[in-house]
Design an enzyme around this catalytic site. Structure first.
Site, mmCIF file in Angstrom:
data_model
loop_
_atom_site.group_PDB
_atom_site.id
_atom_site.type_symbol
_atom_site.label_atom_id
_atom_site.label_comp_id
_atom_site.label_asym_id
_atom_site.label_seq_id
_atom_site.Cartn_x
_atom_site.Cartn_y
_atom_site.Cartn_z
ATOM 1 N N GLU A 107 42.029 38.501 52.763
ATOM 2 C CA GLU A 107 43.395 37.997 52.903
ATOM 3 C C GLU A 107 44.160 38.726 53.994
ATOM 4 O O GLU A 107 43.924 39.911 54.270
ATOM 5 C CB GLU A 107 44.155 38.169 51.580
ATOM 6 C CG GLU A 107 43.620 37.352 50.430
ATOM 7 C CD GLU A 107 44.457 37.472 49.178
ATOM 8 O OE1 GLU A 107 44.107 36.832 48.167
ATOM 9 O OE2 GLU A 107 45.479 38.209 49.192
ATOM 10 N N HIS A 130 36.598 51.332 47.178
ATOM 11 C CA HIS A 130 37.911 50.703 47.334
ATOM 12 C C HIS A 130 39.051 51.713 47.383
ATOM 13 O O HIS A 130 39.926 51.746 46.525
ATOM 14 C CB HIS A 130 38.143 49.686 46.217
ATOM 15 C CG HIS A 130 37.172 48.550 46.236
ATOM 16 N ND1 HIS A 130 37.271 47.480 45.379
ATOM 17 C CD2 HIS A 130 36.078 48.311 47.009
ATOM 18 C CE1 HIS A 130 36.278 46.638 45.625
ATOM 19 N NE2 HIS A 130 35.542 47.124 46.615
#
Length: 385
Positions: free
Chosen positions: A253, A153
């Site tokens: 998202e 990440h």
């Protein structure tokens, strides 16, 4: 071995083209007619980002720590020299690259990478002067803090706005199945995890950043509560930064990053943990936390994205194109303001992990495929303008 390919733009715009190139082209159905995909180059090891130079060449990063130039005939260069050492483990390595707004004069590029830090690592941003053989005057202008031991990440997309301020997307550095307490760093303003930061081209802090004085948070922070933003692009009309970010199992998202806004991770999400259990309290809304303008369940593993602003293909004008790592698709989104009014999945059956999406100077879309034998692909909408 690197295998150059005849540049697809030449093949598709000449009267005859070559039989070999024609055979290599793939056609896919779409709502606006056939989409033609042609290979420009291959043999790239996990390419991550692509930038077009003014002379038509492409600059490509490879995650293991290499940059290469791709000529207009598809020839791939040897690795450029003097690229800094990268932490090429897990999802880390050499990541995004963009041209400086004044590149024509400065020949300066900006790039992000996972920087090794004595057994730990962290996202860093540097600039350098580009030559045909090397990077010169490499200067680090930003380092994500604190250092971290994980390999996941990193985020790391770079976008300049029209005032030459640089946005950097930063993941929350949690492992795929890491401890819940690590995720909470995205809600804390004393670190750079799960944030979008905004800096000047020299790495200094713009005075109108929401925490510019450092009193309530790190001065570089622009927005927070992000999980792992993998795509980012500036809206061509509003100048706002749009970004997409990975959810866990579901809940990718699409957001518009606004100053000082909390986007909710890990308190709210439309996804679930990889075990199938809820994330936190399993809620999707909470006071003071922004809702995404669009989300995907199941996850498509969003990646690079680009607004289509060219004149060449009228049906695509104003659309947003988002890459998918999980399904090997290109997602086309029609927009009305900040509302997604229609979604189309393109290139179903391509079966390649799409890592980056860029609009080329010829009005075609260009994709990078994230594979051991990664490709540069050129995408056109046939029989239309």
């Amino acid at each position: 071995m690197l295998r150059p390919r005849l540049l697809a733009g030449i093949v598709l715009t000449t009267a005859a083209g070559s039989a070999a190139a024609a055979e290599a082209a793939q056609r896919f159905d779409s709502e606006h007619g056939p989409v033609v995909v042609t290979e420009v180059a291959s043999g790239l090891e996990h390419p991550w980002s692509l930038a077009f130079l003014p002379d038509g060449r492409m600059l490509v990063t490879e995650r293991p720590g290499r940059m290469r130039l791709i000529a207009t005939d598809g020839t791939v260069s040897a690795p450029l020299e003097q690229v800094p050492e990268v932490h090429a483990r897990g999802q880390g390595g050499l990541l995004d690259v963009v041209l400086a707004p004044d590149y024509a004069d400065s020949r300066r590029i900006y790039f992000s990478y996972a920087e090794p830090r004595g057994g730990r690592n962290g996202s860093a941003v540097a600039h350098a002067r580009l030559t045909d053989e090397a990077l010169e005057d490499v200067t680090v202008i930003f380092r994500q803090r604190p250092d971290w031991e994980g390999q996941h990440h990193y985020g790391s997309r770079l976008v300049f706005d029209d005032r030459r301020r640089l946005y950097v997307t930063l993941g929350e550095r949690n492992t795929a199945r890491g401890a819940a307490k690590d995720r909470e760093a995205a809600q804390a303003l004393e670190n750079h995890f799960g944030k979008v930061v905004r800096i000047q081209a020299d790495g200094s802090v713009p005075p109108d950043n929401p925490y510019a004085d450092g009193g309530k948070g790190r001065p570089e922070i622009w927005s927070y509560g992000h999980r792992n933003p993998q795509g980012a692009a500036l809206h061509p009309d509003t100048g706002m930064l749009w970004l997409n970010e990975h959810g866990p199992m579901g809940g990718d998202e699409l957001n518009v990053a606004r100053a000082g806004v909390n986007y909710g991770w890990p308190v709210i999400t439309y996804g679930r943990d990889y075990s199938g259990a809820p994330v936190g309290d399993g809620i999707t809304e909470a006071p003071g936390m922004a809702q995404p303008i669009h989300h995907w369940v199941p996850s498509i593993a969003t990646s690079g994205m680009a607004f289509y602003t060219a004149e060449r293909f009228a049906p695509w004008r104003g659309n947003l194109f988002v890459g998918s790592l999980k399904f090997g698709q290109l997602v086309r989104l029609e927009l009305e303001g900040e509302t997604v009014v229609h979604e189309e999945r393109l290139l179903e059956g391509l079966n390649r992990r799409i890592r980056d999406v860029r609009l080329g100077p010829d009005g075609a879309l260009y994709l990078l495929t994230d594979e051991a034998d990664g490709r540069v692909l050129r995408i056109v909408l046939a029989n239309t303008n």
